[in-house]
Scaffold this motif. Structure first.
Motif, PDB file in Angstrom:
ATOM      1  N   GLU A 288      18.897 -27.301 -49.454  1.00  0.00           N
ATOM      2  CA  GLU A 288      18.679 -28.521 -50.233  1.00  0.00           C
ATOM      3  C   GLU A 288      18.468 -29.707 -49.289  1.00  0.00           C
ATOM      4  O   GLU A 288      19.279 -29.933 -48.384  1.00  0.00           O
ATOM      5  N   PHE A 289      17.393 -30.471 -49.528  1.00  0.00           N
ATOM      6  CA  PHE A 289      16.993 -31.539 -48.615  1.00  0.00           C
ATOM      7  C   PHE A 289      16.726 -32.825 -49.397  1.00  0.00           C
ATOM      8  O   PHE A 289      15.925 -32.837 -50.346  1.00  0.00           O
ATOM      9  N   PHE A 290      17.389 -33.902 -48.983  1.00  0.00           N
ATOM     10  CA  PHE A 290      17.139 -35.204 -49.595  1.00  0.00           C
ATOM     11  C   PHE A 290      15.739 -35.688 -49.220  1.00  0.00           C
ATOM     12  O   PHE A 290      15.279 -35.513 -48.077  1.00  0.00           O
ATOM     13  N   TYR A 291      15.091 -36.327 -50.195  1.00  0.00           N
ATOM     14  CA  TYR A 291      13.719 -36.795 -49.990  1.00  0.00           C
ATOM     15  C   TYR A 291      13.551 -38.157 -50.663  1.00  0.00           C
ATOM     16  O   TYR A 291      13.975 -38.353 -51.806  1.00  0.00           O
ATOM     17  N   PHE A 292      12.903 -39.084 -49.940  1.00  0.00           N
ATOM     18  CA  PHE A 292      12.626 -40.429 -50.447  1.00  0.00           C
ATOM     19  C   PHE A 292      11.124 -40.548 -50.725  1.00  0.00           C
ATOM     20  O   PHE A 292      10.332 -40.769 -49.794  1.00  0.00           O
ATOM     21  N   PRO A 293      10.710 -40.368 -51.972  1.00  0.00           N
ATOM     22  CA  PRO A 293       9.271 -40.476 -52.277  1.00  0.00           C
ATOM     23  C   PRO A 293       8.764 -41.891 -51.996  1.00  0.00           C
ATOM     24  O   PRO A 293       9.490 -42.876 -52.092  1.00  0.00           O
ATOM     25  N   HIS A 294       7.498 -42.003 -51.664  1.00  0.00           N
ATOM     26  CA  HIS A 294       6.912 -43.313 -51.437  1.00  0.00           C
ATOM     27  C   HIS A 294       5.414 -43.232 -51.676  1.00  0.00           C
ATOM     28  O   HIS A 294       4.795 -42.183 -51.526  1.00  0.00           O
TER      29      HIS A 294
ATOM     30  N   VAL B 206      16.392 -34.533 -54.463  1.00  0.00           N
ATOM     31  CA  VAL B 206      16.698 -33.399 -53.585  1.00  0.00           C
ATOM     32  C   VAL B 206      15.685 -32.293 -53.833  1.00  0.00           C
ATOM     33  O   VAL B 206      15.483 -31.872 -54.985  1.00  0.00           O
ATOM     34  N   ASN B 207      15.029 -31.849 -52.783  1.00  0.00           N
ATOM     35  CA  ASN B 207      14.191 -30.656 -52.851  1.00  0.00           C
ATOM     36  C   ASN B 207      15.070 -29.434 -52.614  1.00  0.00           C
ATOM     37  O   ASN B 207      15.646 -29.265 -51.535  1.00  0.00           O
ATOM     38  N   HIS B 208      15.169 -28.589 -53.634  1.00  0.00           N
ATOM     39  CA  HIS B 208      15.986 -27.382 -53.538  1.00  0.00           C
ATOM     40  C   HIS B 208      15.052 -26.183 -53.350  1.00  0.00           C
ATOM     41  O   HIS B 208      14.345 -25.784 -54.285  1.00  0.00           O
ATOM     42  N   TYR B 209      15.076 -25.612 -52.152  1.00  0.00           N
ATOM     43  CA  TYR B 209      14.228 -24.464 -51.867  1.00  0.00           C
ATOM     44  C   TYR B 209      14.972 -23.206 -52.295  1.00  0.00           C
ATOM     45  O   TYR B 209      15.433 -22.394 -51.484  1.00  0.00           O
ATOM     46  N   LYS B 210      15.041 -23.075 -53.606  1.00  0.00           N
ATOM     47  CA  LYS B 210      15.911 -22.088 -54.241  1.00  0.00           C
ATOM     48  C   LYS B 210      15.286 -20.698 -54.255  1.00  0.00           C
ATOM     49  O   LYS B 210      15.944 -19.699 -53.966  1.00  0.00           O
TER      50      LYS B 210
ATOM     51  N   HIS C 154      21.816 -31.525 -60.344  1.00  0.00           N
ATOM     52  CA  HIS C 154      21.863 -32.694 -59.472  1.00  0.00           C
ATOM     53  C   HIS C 154      22.805 -32.395 -58.314  1.00  0.00           C
ATOM     54  O   HIS C 154      23.544 -31.415 -58.332  1.00  0.00           O
ATOM     55  N   LYS C 155      22.776 -33.254 -57.304  1.00  0.00           N
ATOM     56  CA  LYS C 155      23.702 -33.193 -56.180  1.00  0.00           C
ATOM     57  C   LYS C 155      24.369 -34.554 -56.041  1.00  0.00           C
ATOM     58  O   LYS C 155      23.855 -35.572 -56.522  1.00  0.00           O
ATOM     59  N   SER C 156      25.526 -34.576 -55.370  1.00  0.00           N
ATOM     60  CA  SER C 156      26.299 -35.812 -55.329  1.00  0.00           C
ATOM     61  C   SER C 156      26.787 -36.125 -53.917  1.00  0.00           C
ATOM     62  O   SER C 156      26.988 -35.232 -53.088  1.00  0.00           O
ATOM     63  N   VAL C 157      26.940 -37.424 -53.678  1.00  0.00           N
ATOM     64  CA  VAL C 157      27.599 -37.945 -52.494  1.00  0.00           C
ATOM     65  C   VAL C 157      28.757 -38.794 -53.001  1.00  0.00           C
ATOM     66  O   VAL C 157      28.563 -39.666 -53.863  1.00  0.00           O
ATOM     67  N   VAL C 158      29.968 -38.548 -52.513  1.00  0.00           N
ATOM     68  CA  VAL C 158      31.167 -39.162 -53.087  1.00  0.00           C
ATOM     69  C   VAL C 158      31.927 -39.968 -52.041  1.00  0.00           C
ATOM     70  O   VAL C 158      31.750 -39.771 -50.830  1.00  0.00           O
TER      71      VAL C 158
END
Length: 595
Positions: free
Chosen positions: A403-409, A509-513, A471-475
């Motif tokens: 799983e990789f965080f991604y910032f679209p632009h 998040v891009n999940h390469y599942k 979804h994924k979380s940062v806490v």
């Protein structure tokens, strides 16, 4: 005259009485001490006589001594670390046996055998250990052994092999072995397996991890129904020192008060064995017996405690099994986005994960690998990680290595750069309300590939499902609920705090599942979540965790490479190539050796 004689006798009595008293006291103490020594002598396990007067030795080859010290042979060269070790706990898992050893075993450990005794003590079988790993901040070791043969005891011991020799012939007392063989080795479905001291400077209690009480998933339980029990010895001996009440309970995690004597001196808590029991507070005397326990209280190293101003802004925690090939890309990429500290919970990997971590740490990536031998305990493992990380980190992300965080632009919009993820969470570090940031996930398919992409998953897989999944979380780990309740993807927060859903257009998040089949099929053999069915089991087939259209066997469908492809999305691929590829060679940093 009579009065004069009485006066002299009194004087003499006052002179000699103290001396007589001292003499009597010394004699009494001597007799008592002698008697105690005698009792210890006749009851000692080390005495080579049986209480029925017979001596029945069992001969075998070994060069390792365990406590109780039943091996009397000397050790050969190169095996000195195997002398006087203590196997302080054993747990029978579904496909192997875990032994907890009281000290750190340093490599090489390929000269270590598991020793199996049959139930009648007539045969001994030796098998090489499956693996040896550091445990509890590298102060102990966890050894994995094969399951015992049929009609053999699960009370397995260890044996070190000398170099070029089969070992020394030694004698074991049959009585001790019988007692060992008859001892109950807890099975994985009913055992207390971890315990951590949780202290924040204001309050201190113990967090205990246990299987067998069957609490409902994803819900808080009634803490009044549970008690913690503290002991310096094994619980099957019934020697409890203290009992305290639970103050929180959920899933496999129980939080209990500390006994007053330990609360006043927290160092006393270290290595005290702890268990949990269910109680009925409505019916007196209806309490259940404490669960079998291999858990001893662990104290997080004091040097890891930092003031809030000295903490890392952003850390990450994951649990993995045999995913070393993905780890380099995952860490290098997310370090570029601003993650400063890594907690890797290794669930019995047998690939090169440690070598990859060692290589990355040479380049200051600040990674700690934590051996987590307990299968199907991802939720509990994440709770454990939150306890460790809160002393070092303001924010902690929980996500997998695929799983990789991604910032679209797009054109004219702000283009993200280095430390973008850290900058995002820092905006809420002082928020009086926000304690968790959630991002949606997009699941990617094989994208027409039949072999793993050479440049990594972020560049190789470019076709996904249209609708987001989960979804994924940062806490903020300091602000989690006392139960540490989580559903892997998110945590329960303290009262008064809430989560923030970040817009998909800002970060996702891009999940390469669903990767190429050779990579994907490993999911059939191990699912780490407690409440997710293993895919080889023939039930709960409608679970979102499963791959749609697959059965219970790892058989590749003919059209696998074309599945899960609804939208071609090359956004992260172009982002990675533009920002991380070498301008001359085009290589990405995880494609080549970091040296």
């Amino acid at each position: 005259m009579d009065s004069e004689q009485r006066r002299k006798r009194k004087q003499l009595g006052r002179i000699y009485r103290p001396a007589c008293a001292k003499l009597l006291l010394v004699r009494s103490l001597t007799v008592c001490l002698s008697f105690l020594v005698f009792l210890l002598f006749i009851s000692s396990d080390r005495l080579p006589i049986r209480r029925d007067g017979s001596f029945r030795p069992v001969l075998r080859t070994s060069t390792m001594s365990l406590l109780p010290a039943f091996l009397t042979g000397g050790g050969g060269g190169g095996i000195s670390q195997y002398q006087n070790l203590v196997v302080e706990g054993r747990v029978l898992l579904p496909d192997h046996l875990v032994l907890i050893v009281s000290s750190k075993l340093t490599p090489p450990t390929d000269n270590l055998d598991c020793v199996y005794y049959d139930n009648m003590l007539e045969r001994v079988v030796l098998k090489p250990v499956i693996s040896v790993d550091g445990y509890h901040q590298q102060l102990k070791s966890v050894v994995r052994c094969h399951l015992p043969p049929l009609n053999f005891s699960a009370s397995v011991n260890l044996r070190g092999r000398g170099r070029g020799r089969s070992g020394d012939v030694v004698v074991e007392r049959r009585e001790w072995l019988l007692r060992l063989n008859q001892s109950v080795v807890p099975s994985w479905n009913k055992v207390v397996y971890e315990a951590v001291l949780d202290s924040n400077g204001y309050t201190s209690n113990v967090v205990v991890f246990a299987k067998g009480l069957n609490l409902r998933p994803h819900r808080e339980a009634d803490a009044r129904k549970f008690r913690c029990h503290f002991s310096l010895t094994d619980f099957d001996q019934g020697l409890f020192v203290f009992n305290t009440r639970a103050i929180a309970a959920a899933q496999e995690v129980f939080r209990c008060l500390l006994p007053p004597s330990i609360l006043n001196n927290l160092d006393k808590a270290k290595d005290i064995r702890v268990s949990v029991s269910r109680v009925d507070y409505n019916v007196e005397g209806a309490d259940e017996a404490p669960l079998p326990s291999v858990a001893k209280v662990q104290i997080i190293n004091s040097h890891e405690h930092k003031s809030n101003t000295g903490k890392y802004e952003l850390c990450a925690c994951t649990m993995l099994w045999n995913q070393a090939s993905f780890l380099r890309e995952w860490i290098i990429y997310h370090a570029w986005l601003g993650i400063e500290r890594w907690f890797i919970y290794d669930n019995n990997s047998d690939d090169e994960v440690q070598e990859v971590i060692d290589e990355l740490n040479l380049h200051k990536y600040n990674i700690t690998r934590h051996a987590w031998p307990w299968v199907k305990t991802q939720e509990a493992g994440f709770s454990h990680c939150a306890l460790r990380a809160k002393h070092e980190c303001k924010w902690l992300g929980f996500f997998d290595v695929d799983e990789f965080f991604y910032f679209p632009h797009g054109r004219g919009r702000y283009k993200p750069g280095p430390n973008s993820l850290r900058a995002l969470v820092m905006k809420y570090s002082d928020s009086p309300k926000i304690a968790e940031i959630r991002t949606v996930c997009h699941s990617y398919g094989p994208s027409g590939l039949t072999s793993p992409p050479s440049q990594g998953v972020t560049v190789g897989y470019t076709c996904r499902l249209e609708a987001p999944e989960r979804h994924k979380s940062v806490v903020r780990p300091e602000l989690l609920h006392t139960t540490l309740l989580n559903a892997v993807h998110h945590f329960k927060l303290r009262d008064g705090y809430k989560y923030l859903n970040v817009r998909e257009s800002k970060v996702l998040v891009n999940h390469y599942k669903y990767q190429v089949w050779d990579s994907f099929k490993a999911k059939f053999f191990r699912r780490v979540s407690t409440y997710v069915t293993n895919w080889q089991e023939d039930h709960n087939k409608g679970s979102k965790d499963r791959a749609p259209g697959l059965g219970t066997e790892a058989i590749e469908p003919p059209d696998w490479r074309l599945r899960f492809c609804e939208v071609w999305d090359t956004g992260l691929k172009h982002f990675v190539m533009a920002n991380l590829a070498d301008s001359t060679s085009g290589f990405l940093p995880w494609e080549r050796s970091l040296s």
